[in-house]
Design a protein around this motif. Structure first.
Motif, PDB file in Angstrom:
ATOM      1  N   ARG A 291     -62.415 126.949  40.571  1.00  0.00           N
ATOM      2  CA  ARG A 291     -61.121 126.914  41.670  1.00  0.00           C
ATOM      3  C   ARG A 291     -61.064 125.293  42.123  1.00  0.00           C
ATOM      4  O   ARG A 291     -59.728 125.012  41.858  1.00  0.00           O
ATOM      5  CB  ARG A 291     -61.655 127.359  43.035  1.00  0.00           C
ATOM      6  N   GLY A 292     -61.984 124.468  42.006  1.00  0.00           N
ATOM      7  CA  GLY A 292     -61.718 122.921  42.249  1.00  0.00           C
ATOM      8  C   GLY A 292     -60.747 122.321  41.115  1.00  0.00           C
ATOM      9  O   GLY A 292     -59.738 121.953  41.384  1.00  0.00           O
ATOM     10  N   LEU A 293     -61.031 122.722  39.703  1.00  0.00           N
ATOM     11  CA  LEU A 293     -60.315 122.336  38.747  1.00  0.00           C
ATOM     12  C   LEU A 293     -58.903 122.824  38.769  1.00  0.00           C
ATOM     13  O   LEU A 293     -57.707 122.214  38.407  1.00  0.00           O
ATOM     14  CB  LEU A 293     -60.966 122.562  37.300  1.00  0.00           C
ATOM     15  N   MET A 294     -58.707 124.235  39.181  1.00  0.00           N
ATOM     16  CA  MET A 294     -57.308 124.924  39.280  1.00  0.00           C
ATOM     17  C   MET A 294     -56.669 124.216  40.258  1.00  0.00           C
ATOM     18  O   MET A 294     -55.366 123.991  40.262  1.00  0.00           O
ATOM     19  CB  MET A 294     -57.590 126.354  39.595  1.00  0.00           C
TER      20      MET A 294
ATOM     21  N   TYR B 212     -56.415 116.713  42.171  1.00  0.00           N
ATOM     22  CA  TYR B 212     -56.722 117.104  43.552  1.00  0.00           C
ATOM     23  C   TYR B 212     -56.101 116.391  44.700  1.00  0.00           C
ATOM     24  O   TYR B 212     -55.422 116.801  45.559  1.00  0.00           O
ATOM     25  CB  TYR B 212     -58.259 117.048  43.746  1.00  0.00           C
ATOM     26  N   ALA B 213     -55.832 114.900  44.618  1.00  0.00           N
ATOM     27  CA  ALA B 213     -55.000 114.147  45.581  1.00  0.00           C
ATOM     28  C   ALA B 213     -53.826 114.552  45.792  1.00  0.00           C
ATOM     29  O   ALA B 213     -53.114 114.673  46.881  1.00  0.00           O
ATOM     30  CB  ALA B 213     -55.347 112.557  45.476  1.00  0.00           C
TER      31      ALA B 213
ATOM     32  N   TYR C 164     -68.633 122.260  49.681  1.00  0.00           N
ATOM     33  CA  TYR C 164     -68.248 121.759  48.449  1.00  0.00           C
ATOM     34  C   TYR C 164     -67.519 120.426  48.354  1.00  0.00           C
ATOM     35  O   TYR C 164     -66.515 120.213  49.238  1.00  0.00           O
ATOM     36  CB  TYR C 164     -67.286 122.808  47.833  1.00  0.00           C
ATOM     37  N   SER C 165     -68.090 119.688  47.383  1.00  0.00           N
ATOM     38  CA  SER C 165     -67.189 118.312  47.143  1.00  0.00           C
ATOM     39  C   SER C 165     -66.673 118.219  45.720  1.00  0.00           C
ATOM     40  O   SER C 165     -67.653 118.437  44.820  1.00  0.00           O
ATOM     41  CB  SER C 165     -67.967 117.150  47.421  1.00  0.00           C
TER      42      SER C 165
ATOM     43  N   HIS D 288     -68.952 117.319  42.388  1.00  0.00           N
ATOM     44  CA  HIS D 288     -68.797 118.109  41.054  1.00  0.00           C
ATOM     45  C   HIS D 288     -68.288 117.538  39.820  1.00  0.00           C
ATOM     46  O   HIS D 288     -69.352 117.497  38.756  1.00  0.00           O
ATOM     47  CB  HIS D 288     -68.307 119.344  41.647  1.00  0.00           C
ATOM     48  N   VAL D 289     -67.276 116.862  40.105  1.00  0.00           N
ATOM     49  CA  VAL D 289     -66.708 116.218  38.764  1.00  0.00           C
ATOM     50  C   VAL D 289     -67.457 115.318  38.152  1.00  0.00           C
ATOM     51  O   VAL D 289     -67.617 114.948  37.046  1.00  0.00           O
ATOM     52  CB  VAL D 289     -65.115 115.856  39.009  1.00  0.00           C
TER      53      VAL D 289
END
Length: 579
Positions: free
Chosen positions: A518-521, A572-573, A548-549, A553-554
């Motif tokens: 989800r974060g990468l998406m 993300y930004a 979650y951060s 994670h990255v």
């Protein structure tokens, strides 16, 4: 970090290139990618496997393939080109040479590669060009199929090279004289999931686990091509026509059977079937104590080898006959734990179940190597998911993996896990070496094939990992959601954001609890300016993991290029979201 020494060897090299790749992608990218997936999974990779080849490098629009003999390389090339004669979209050029290659820093160089690449560039669509060195190494019957021999000056190659060609319209029949050609077509077998006749669905893990162990044992026979469980388990719970299975999987034989377990007794029924005729070549029933399960697997494997008129090497005899534990309860617990750690239900509960099973198995038999490897796998998963919040889960994993390898240095599972740990430590050369060792012990090991693809995704050429990931996805459904995730990551790193989102969507559907997908998406959506969709995904992410951060994670990902990390954080930004 210690630098791994380069590796040199004399080998047959095949270079293949897709004709007009850029034009095809420009005309219809989605259709071209679909055609390439079908080509890799349905034709190119299986034919390479049948001819004992190893795809050393994939370049998106081409491949570098190694073979143990020049006869294998030639037979493989012509088989692929013949199969593509009537293909609507894809045409290939191929070049083959035999020479020294050098493996260094995750890449491959040398005379074998250089000459093969120059020949491939000269070839017409559908054509195979081979060097004079290669043609002189063939038996006379196969060499006679090639025309030409005119010496040509190839770019950056000092000596003139005699070039021989096989045009696409010329028929090819591989010689059956194994002494002359060094290549005899291997029989191929699929092991269908054994039916659980115990009357208890809770025993499903046992019948599936024994089936998987049989597949693993058969995979150790180098002269036999074994289809992994992803393909064969498609028919689980069904009663397919064996001839159709043969056509769909491209196998000459199928093994099917059933397992009934009651108290301390086990009954195994098995039959080997010829997929061309539907005839039963061999059948046997084993009524034994549960403690004899390894002896049953050993007998069954050897009966199949005999029925197919194959000969085992000394090393294969040893590997197949190895008994990992004399304690049946410890083995049963290992099967339960393995089922849990490989489950698509990527949860703390499954992790804790795996720990209980593996630890209890070790209590029952401290010398049983596989549960130590299982614990190593479980703690690697903990490192990735942070269920316990401990800082040293990777160190726990490596300790258990090292113990497993001390107890059994030839366990593919432990070498694979060693490769994973080295990957997370950023030791790419060591990770690659461990994965290659696992594949040398079990060439059809889907998780190791997938890990080789994952290494490529993180090495700076992400799309090079797609073929291995697709192959692993085809072979192993349990871990399919993970391979889909890394496909998404490969396309994200290549900045193909639409395809990345499609792969991440598939992964989320298969593993709803995932946070990194989800974060990468969100990053991919941000790069496309789809801010509202990114915010909805962030809401889902917070529901799953409120703390979650994404940057944290990255930051744990072993990426070789800092600018790649910046690109992920920038996406993300761009979604207008705080980390």
């Amino acid at each position: 970090m210690e630098t791994a020494p380069d590796v040199r060897r004399l080998t047959a090299v095949l270079m293949a290139d897709i004709v007009g790749y850029s034009a095809l992608m420009g005309a219809d990218q989605n259709a071209t990618m679909d055609a390439l997936r079908q080509l890799r999974g349905g034709l190119f990779n299986p034919i390479v496997d049948q001819h004992r080849g190893s795809i050393t490098k994939s370049m998106g629009d081409g491949w570098l393939v190694e073979f143990p003999s020049i006869s294998d390389a030639v037979a493989c090339a012509v088989a692929i080109q013949t199969s593509l004669i009537d293909h609507e979209t894809i045409r290939l050029r191929m070049g083959i040479h035999i020479g020294e290659v050098v493996f260094e820093a995750g890449d491959v160089f040398g005379d074998g590669v250089n000459v093969a690449a120059r020949l491939e560039a000269l070839a017409e669509p559908g054509q195979v060009l081979i060097s004079d060195t290669a043609v002189n190494s063939l038996d006379q019957k196969t060499a006679a199929l090639f025309q030409g021999g005119t010496a040509q000056k190839l770019k950056n190659i000092e000596r003139p090279v005699g070039v021989w060609s096989w045009p696409e319209h010329q028929p090819f029949k591989a010689t059956t004289d194994t002494k002359a050609s060094g290549s005899a077509e291997r029989p191929a077998i699929a092991v269908l999931a054994f039916d659980n006749l115990s009357g208890d669905r809770e025993q499903e893990y046992f019948s599936d686990g024994i089936t998987e162990d049989i597949i693993t044992d058969l995979s150790k026979v180098g002269s036999l091509l074994v289809i992994s469980r992803n393909s064969s388990f498609v028919y689980k719970g069904k009663t397919p026509d064996i001839r159709q299975v043969g056509r769909e999987l491209g196998v000459s034989h199928v093994l099917e059977g059933s397992i009934r377990r009651a108290a301390d007794r086990i009954r195994v029924n098995a039959q080997l079937i010829d997929t061309q005729t539907g005839a039963h070549l061999w059948a046997e029933r084993y009524d034994r104590k549960i403690s004899d399960i390894f002896a049953v697997q050993d007998e069954l494997t050897r009966c199949i080898v005999d029925a197919l008129k194959l000969k085992l090497t000394t090393a294969e005899h040893k590997r197949i006959g190895a008994v990992p534990t004399a304690n049946p309860q410890a083995h049963d617990l290992f099967l339960r734990g393995r089922e849990a750690v490989l489950s698509s239900a990527n949860t703390k509960e499954m992790f804790e179940l795996a720990l209980r099973c593996f630890n209890r198995a070790i209590e029952l038999d401290p010398d049983y190597a596989e549960p130590y490897a299982g614990l190593g796998h479980a703690y690697t998963r903990e490192f990735q998911n942070k269920w316990l919040g401990i800082p040293n889960s990777l160190e726990h994993s490596q300790r258990f993996v090292d113990t497993a390898l001390q107890k059994d240095p030839e366990m593919p599972y432990a070498h694979y896990l060693n490769g994973i740990n080295k990957f997370w430590r950023g030791e790419q050369a060591a990770s690659h070496a461990a994965i290659e060792r696992a594949l040398s012990l079990n060439p059809n090991y889907a998780m190791a094939i997938g890990m080789r693809g994952i290494n490529a995704v993180n090495s700076g050429t992400p799309l090079d990992g797609i073929p291995d990931l697709e192959r692993a996805l085809q072979l192993e459904p349990r871990a399919g959601h993970l391979y889909t995730h890394f496909m998404g990551m490969a396309y994200l790193l290549a900045q193909d954001f639409d395809t990345a989102i499609a792969r991440f969507t598939e992964r989320i559907e298969a593993s709803p609890g995932t946070d990194l997908s989800r974060g990468l998406m969100i990053s991919a959506l941000g790069h496309l300016g789809r801010v509202e969709d990114a915010r909805k995904m962030r809401d889902e992410l917070r529901g799953i993991n409120p703390d979650y951060s994404f940057s944290e994670h990255v930051g744990r990902l072993p990426l070789t290029d800092a600018s790649v990390t910046d690109m992920l954080l920038d996406g993300y930004a761009k979604a207008g979201l705080d980390d």
